[in-house]
Design an enzyme around this catalytic site. Sequence first.
Site, PDB file in Angstrom:
ATOM      1  CB  SER A   1       3.060   3.247  46.305  1.00  0.00           C
ATOM      2  OG  SER A   1       3.242   3.291  47.650  1.00  0.00           O
TER       3      SER A   1
ATOM      4  CD  GLN B   1       5.503  -1.928  52.201  1.00  0.00           C
ATOM      5  OE1 GLN B   1       5.303  -0.489  52.252  1.00  0.00           O
ATOM      6  NE2 GLN B   1       5.353  -2.115  50.818  1.00  0.00           N
TER       7      GLN B   1
ATOM      8  CB  THR C   1      -6.159  -4.125  45.260  1.00  0.00           C
ATOM      9  OG1 THR C   1      -5.420  -4.685  44.158  1.00  0.00           O
ATOM     10  CG2 THR C   1      -5.363  -2.956  45.846  1.00  0.00           C
TER      11      THR C   1
ATOM     12  CG  HIS D   1       4.068  -1.965  57.644  1.00  0.00           C
ATOM     13  ND1 HIS D   1       3.977  -1.302  56.516  1.00  0.00           N
ATOM     14  CD2 HIS D   1       5.324  -1.434  58.053  1.00  0.00           C
ATOM     15  CE1 HIS D   1       5.041  -0.495  56.141  1.00  0.00           C
ATOM     16  NE2 HIS D   1       5.837  -0.511  57.029  1.00  0.00           N
TER      17      HIS D   1
ATOM     18  CG  ASN E   1       3.032  -1.119  41.819  1.00  0.00           C
ATOM     19  OD1 ASN E   1       2.469  -1.821  42.643  1.00  0.00           O
ATOM     20  ND2 ASN E   1       2.894   0.141  41.704  1.00  0.00           N
TER      21      ASN E   1
ATOM     22  NE  ARG F   1       1.065   6.603  49.812  1.00  0.00           N
ATOM     23  CZ  ARG F   1       1.073   5.919  50.973  1.00  0.00           C
ATOM     24  NH1 ARG F   1       0.806   4.489  50.936  1.00  0.00           N
ATOM     25  NH2 ARG F   1       1.450   6.399  52.149  1.00  0.00           N
TER      26      ARG F   1
ATOM     27  CB  ALA G   1      -1.620  -1.785  49.874  1.00  0.00           C
TER      28      ALA G   1
END
Length: 259
Positions: A200, A105, A30, A125, A224, A38, A26
């Site tokens: 994450s 994902q 962003t 996903h 990350n 999260r 994800a």
Amino acid sequence: MQESDPIVTISQWIAKAERIIVFTGAGVSTESGIPDFRSPGGLWDRYDPDEFRFQRFLESEESRKKYWKMSTEFFALLTRVRPNPAHEACVELDRLEKLECVITQNVDNLHTEAGLDPGKVIEIHGNALQVGCLECDARHPRAEIQEWVDAGEEVPLCRKCGGLLKPRTISFGQGMPVDEMQRAEACMKRCDLFIVIGSSLVVYPAADMPIHAKANGVQLAIINMTPTPFDEHADLVIYGKAGEVMEDILRRVKQLLIH
Ligand code: NAD
């Protein structure tokens, strides 16, 4: 054990590599305006993840209503967002003939929208722009079913068999898509560099993939914003914003390839 500038190092690795897997979460989206789950202010600050377990969707009309309400909000967001430089960097890696595939994902379709060959995008996903019937597997574009929901059908049902319709995304407790997992495994056997961007690495079984790659002797890099449980196993870790970091890396890779 990072001594030199990790951006320089990863650029050198990419310039040498021939079959890179980019594994995204994800955090790669962003900067396009889609909140992750999260981070503070992310989706799990506003919704209880337990509400959206697959078993609940199957068993409870109330849960299905909540699911479609949340999903309607998410779909409205998806119709407004555009890919960002991190998605574009993956397309660029493919143009440079470096990319084995992107394993994502994410369900937001932004890798494909950025122009990446759909054959190189493995959505483990699922994809929120498609809807499927859980009984007869009839497939529909999301926009078509969303019209029914917007017209007042809180829980849309299949017109062919009356079965439950659900966006073709994988909920907690739902089985992973067999074809996509097989394709991802095949790519993992061929790859020579595995780069995680914006995940994450706490959602399983997806999070097993970087560790499997590493166990197969493949170099593992993680980009990350925040630490992940796998940082100590990675050969290289960069903390930063996916779009900015990837733009910087691609600029250096191109310079290395010219010289
Ligand atoms: P996550 O929310 O668990 O983690 C996202 C990670 O990205 C965090 O560690 C965060 O620090 C990092 N991050 C946030 N912004 C970043 C940026 N600009 N650059 C670099 N890193 C950044 O997400 P996950 O690991 O993908 O797992 C959560 C699940 O949520 C997945 O199954 C995914 O399907 C789903 N999800 C998808 C979307 C989407 O499709 N865009 C959005 C939210 C959640």
